[in-house]
Every structure is written in C-alpha cells, then in structure tokens.
Design a protein around this motif. Structure first.
Motif, PDB file in Angstrom:
ATOM      1  N   VAL A  85      40.835 -25.603  50.080  1.00 46.29           N
ATOM      2  CA  VAL A  85      41.917 -24.581  50.362  1.00 46.29           C
ATOM      3  C   VAL A  85      42.021 -24.375  49.349  1.00 46.29           C
ATOM      4  CG1 VAL A  85      42.620 -25.008  53.068  1.00 46.29           C
ATOM      5  CG2 VAL A  85      43.932 -26.541  51.203  1.00 46.29           C
ATOM      6  N   ALA A  86      42.128 -24.745  48.247  1.00 47.34           N
ATOM      7  CA  ALA A  86      41.534 -24.162  46.839  1.00 47.34           C
ATOM      8  C   ALA A  86      41.275 -24.564  46.001  1.00 47.34           C
ATOM      9  CB  ALA A  86      43.709 -24.912  46.498  1.00 47.34           C
ATOM     10  N   ARG A  87      40.838 -24.140  45.611  1.00 44.09           N
ATOM     11  CA  ARG A  87      39.788 -24.621  44.024  1.00 44.09           C
ATOM     12  C   ARG A  87      40.058 -24.417  42.522  1.00 44.09           C
ATOM     13  NH1 ARG A  87      36.501 -22.542  48.092  1.00 44.09           N
ATOM     14  NH2 ARG A  87      35.027 -23.781  48.533  1.00 44.09           N
ATOM     15  N   SER A  88      40.114 -24.678  41.391  1.00 40.49           N
ATOM     16  CA  SER A  88      40.478 -24.233  40.532  1.00 40.49           C
ATOM     17  C   SER A  88      39.399 -23.559  39.491  1.00 40.49           C
ATOM     18  CB  SER A  88      40.250 -25.040  39.019  1.00 40.49           C
ATOM     19  OG  SER A  88      39.322 -25.927  39.286  1.00 40.49           O
ATOM     20  N   PRO A  89      40.048 -22.049  38.793  1.00 36.85           N
ATOM     21  CA  PRO A  89      39.046 -21.633  37.915  1.00 36.85           C
ATOM     22  C   PRO A  89      38.411 -22.223  37.173  1.00 36.85           C
ATOM     23  CG  PRO A  89      41.024 -20.881  37.488  1.00 36.85           C
ATOM     24  CD  PRO A  89      41.535 -22.061  38.879  1.00 36.85           C
ATOM     25  N   GLU A  90      38.854 -23.164  36.545  1.00 36.27           N
ATOM     26  CA  GLU A  90      37.777 -23.881  35.821  1.00 36.27           C
ATOM     27  C   GLU A  90      36.976 -24.695  36.231  1.00 36.27           C
ATOM     28  OE1 GLU A  90      41.258 -25.202  35.963  1.00 36.27           O
ATOM     29  OE2 GLU A  90      41.743 -23.825  35.747  1.00 36.27           O
ATOM     30  N   THR A  91      35.417 -25.204  35.528  1.00 43.58           N
ATOM     31  CA  THR A  91      34.856 -26.201  35.789  1.00 43.58           C
ATOM     32  C   THR A  91      34.730 -27.158  35.420  1.00 43.58           C
ATOM     33  OG1 THR A  91      32.993 -24.868  34.566  1.00 43.58           O
ATOM     34  CG2 THR A  91      33.010 -23.517  36.647  1.00 43.58           C
ATOM     35  N   ALA A  92      34.201 -27.990  35.550  1.00 41.13           N
ATOM     36  CA  ALA A  92      33.785 -28.945  35.424  1.00 41.13           C
ATOM     37  C   ALA A  92      32.011 -29.599  35.566  1.00 41.13           C
ATOM     38  CB  ALA A  92      34.463 -30.176  35.941  1.00 41.13           C
ATOM     39  N   THR A  93      30.976 -30.213  34.440  1.00 36.32           N
ATOM     40  CA  THR A  93      29.872 -31.165  34.932  1.00 36.32           C
ATOM     41  C   THR A  93      29.988 -32.506  35.247  1.00 36.32           C
ATOM     42  OG1 THR A  93      29.066 -28.677  33.536  1.00 36.32           O
ATOM     43  CG2 THR A  93      27.679 -30.254  34.082  1.00 36.32           C
ATOM     44  N   ARG A  94      29.230 -32.798  35.706  1.00 39.00           N
ATOM     45  CA  ARG A  94      29.547 -33.636  36.033  1.00 39.00           C
ATOM     46  C   ARG A  94      27.881 -34.617  36.443  1.00 39.00           C
ATOM     47  NH1 ARG A  94      34.048 -37.251  36.657  1.00 39.00           N
ATOM     48  NH2 ARG A  94      32.830 -38.888  36.894  1.00 39.00           N
ATOM     49  N   PRO A 111      33.551 -26.406  40.891  1.00 40.81           N
ATOM     50  CA  PRO A 111      35.266 -26.190  39.947  1.00 40.81           C
ATOM     51  C   PRO A 111      35.633 -27.281  39.796  1.00 40.81           C
ATOM     52  CG  PRO A 111      35.118 -24.976  42.629  1.00 40.81           C
ATOM     53  CD  PRO A 111      33.518 -25.809  41.476  1.00 40.81           C
ATOM     54  N   ALA A 112      36.355 -27.311  38.528  1.00 42.43           N
ATOM     55  CA  ALA A 112      37.089 -29.036  37.941  1.00 42.43           C
ATOM     56  C   ALA A 112      37.807 -29.115  39.605  1.00 42.43           C
ATOM     57  CB  ALA A 112      37.633 -28.621  37.159  1.00 42.43           C
ATOM     58  N   ARG A 113      38.172 -28.824  39.797  1.00 44.82           N
ATOM     59  CA  ARG A 113      39.661 -29.405  41.031  1.00 44.82           C
ATOM     60  C   ARG A 113      39.649 -28.600  41.668  1.00 44.82           C
ATOM     61  NH1 ARG A 113      44.091 -32.599  39.302  1.00 44.82           N
ATOM     62  NH2 ARG A 113      45.709 -32.647  40.732  1.00 44.82           N
ATOM     63  N   VAL A 114      39.907 -29.842  42.907  1.00 42.62           N
ATOM     64  CA  VAL A 114      40.152 -28.969  44.547  1.00 42.62           C
ATOM     65  C   VAL A 114      41.170 -28.872  44.853  1.00 42.62           C
ATOM     66  CG1 VAL A 114      37.831 -28.145  45.126  1.00 42.62           C
ATOM     67  CG2 VAL A 114      38.618 -30.470  45.176  1.00 42.62           C
ATOM     68  N   LYS A 115      41.332 -28.606  46.765  1.00 39.15           N
ATOM     69  CA  LYS A 115      42.899 -29.244  46.949  1.00 39.15           C
ATOM     70  C   LYS A 115      42.034 -29.431  48.517  1.00 39.15           C
ATOM     71  CE  LYS A 115      46.663 -27.892  47.600  1.00 39.15           C
ATOM     72  NZ  LYS A 115      48.511 -26.561  47.919  1.00 39.15           N
ATOM     73  N   GLU A 129      44.143 -33.722  46.781  1.00 32.06           N
ATOM     74  CA  GLU A 129      43.708 -33.218  45.766  1.00 32.06           C
ATOM     75  C   GLU A 129      43.338 -34.030  44.185  1.00 32.06           C
ATOM     76  OE1 GLU A 129      47.107 -30.396  44.774  1.00 32.06           O
ATOM     77  OE2 GLU A 129      46.227 -29.446  43.354  1.00 32.06           O
ATOM     78  N   GLY A 130      42.754 -33.475  43.509  1.00 31.59           N
ATOM     79  CA  GLY A 130      42.026 -33.890  42.663  1.00 31.59           C
ATOM     80  C   GLY A 130      41.225 -33.387  41.590  1.00 31.59           C
ATOM     81  N   ASP A 131      40.473 -33.728  40.654  1.00 30.66           N
ATOM     82  CA  ASP A 131      40.101 -33.396  39.139  1.00 30.66           C
ATOM     83  C   ASP A 131      38.982 -34.659  39.208  1.00 30.66           C
ATOM     84  OD1 ASP A 131      40.752 -35.394  38.054  1.00 30.66           O
ATOM     85  OD2 ASP A 131      41.658 -33.770  36.294  1.00 30.66           O
ATOM     86  N   ALA A 135      37.033 -34.925  42.513  1.00 31.97           N
ATOM     87  CA  ALA A 135      36.963 -33.358  43.193  1.00 31.97           C
ATOM     88  C   ALA A 135      35.637 -32.668  42.893  1.00 31.97           C
ATOM     89  CB  ALA A 135      37.441 -32.158  41.641  1.00 31.97           C
ATOM     90  N   ALA A 136      34.391 -34.195  42.202  1.00 34.35           N
ATOM     91  CA  ALA A 136      33.005 -33.941  42.168  1.00 34.35           C
ATOM     92  C   ALA A 136      33.077 -34.451  44.440  1.00 34.35           C
ATOM     93  CB  ALA A 136      32.119 -34.236  41.823  1.00 34.35           C
ATOM     94  N   CYS A 137      33.124 -35.599  44.352  1.00 34.16           N
ATOM     95  CA  CYS A 137      32.851 -36.468  45.378  1.00 34.16           C
ATOM     96  C   CYS A 137      32.757 -35.682  46.361  1.00 34.16           C
ATOM     97  CB  CYS A 137      33.583 -36.952  45.678  1.00 34.16           C
ATOM     98  SG  CYS A 137      32.674 -38.267  46.947  1.00 34.16           S
TER      99      CYS A 137
END
Ligand code: NI
Length: 180
Positions: A85-94, A111-115, A129-131, A135-137
């Motif tokens: 329902v929400a994603r951060s504009p910032e991204t993260a690479t894992r 996206p680095a953070r999602v809800k 919600e988390g980063d 968030a990746a999982c």
C-alpha cells in the motif's frame, strides 16, 4: 512447532506455476490453508529460508509464510492476500536468493521501504512496514504471487546466466541420483 509436519516439496524453476498470477484467498479456502500453512513452514525452515510463497509449492493462492528469525528466535508470519500500500521513492540494493532457484544469488534493487496490508491466518486485517531485509523479503514474496522471480528484475544477460546455471545444477543433481 512444525517438527511433526511433513514439509511440502518446493518447486524449482523453471515451472509454469512460478510464472503465473495466483488468485486471492477466499473463506472457502480456509480448510485447505489450515493444512497447507504448517507444511509450508516446515519446508521453509528445513530449506532453510526466510520466506516461501504458495506458488512455490504448486498452490496458486495469494499467500506466503515468512520468518526473518531476528536474534535467532522463531517469529512466524502468515500473510494472506498481501498488498503493498506504500513504497518509498528511495531504493535499496540487496543480494537475494530464492528457494525455487537454490544456491544462486544476485543483487536486486527495489524500493527501500514498503508498507503491506494483509490478512493473518485468523482472517484479521494487519499491516507490516519496514526496510532492509524485511522490505526485500515482503516484495520478493509478493512478486511470487504475481509470477515474478527475483531474476526477472535483472538484465536478460544476468537472468539467462543464472537460469542456465540452475538447469545445469539440477541436471547434475539428477545424474547423481540416477547413479545410485
Ligand atoms: Ni523466492
């Protein structure tokens, strides 16, 4: 918790159901899910892995199990009909892996953070919600419900490399078994 439960076999890519969009869980699926979820946890812990989606065990339903085992403690989650329902504009690479693509890993940018909104096994609406790893999982597992594998986020070149390695690895495993 799941010691007495028979783990459900995990499908290895490529498989048609891993590329298919799963359907929403309805109240009519309750009995099936009650039986399925413990077997999915048993398969996930045995692998071991931190997430396992129903399509990975051949079931085209929108649900997955997850346990990030913080501080080595068992913290099992069942997410039914999950929705970002929400994603951060910032991204993260894992670096990601997948129980359906065993032993092969690649860096994935998301996206680095999602809800995420979902129903728990009691049918209660929940949010998580988390980063970071969480968030990746969450995104990786929800992708599975839409027929998307982590390799689908990579370049064609990288994806083909991984899928070729996987086919070779599985063939070698089969050959070893045939020699027995
Ligand atoms: Ni996966």
């Amino acid at each position: 918790m799941t010691d007495h439960v028979q783990p459900i076999p995990i499908l290895i890519a490529p498989q048609a159901i891993l590329k298919a969009k799963a359907r929403a869980v309805t109240p009519a699926d309750a009995d099936r899910i009650r039986d399925l979820v413990p077997r999915m946890f048993a398969a996930m812990y045995k692998a071991p892995g931190i997430g396992l989606a129903a399509p990975q065990v051949g079931i085209g339903l929108r649900l997955f199990v997850m346990d990030l085992m913080p501080d080595d403690k068992v913290v099992p989650y069942v997410l039914i009909n999950p929705e970002i329902v929400a994603r951060s504009p910032e991204t993260a690479t894992r670096e990601e892996g997948c129980l359906s693509i065993p032993g092969l890993y690649a860096e994935v940018t998301r996206p680095a953070r999602v809800k995420v909104r979902y129903l728990d096994q009691a049918g209660i609406k929940q949010e998580i919600e988390g980063d970071g790893l969480l968030a990746a999982c969450l995104q990786h597992e929800i992708d599975h419900l839409d027929g998307i594998l982590f390799v689908d986020h990579l370049s064609t070149l990288k994806r083909n490399m991984i899928m070729r390695k996987l086919v070779k690895q599985q063939r070698e495993k089969r050959d070893l078994r045939d020699d027995d």
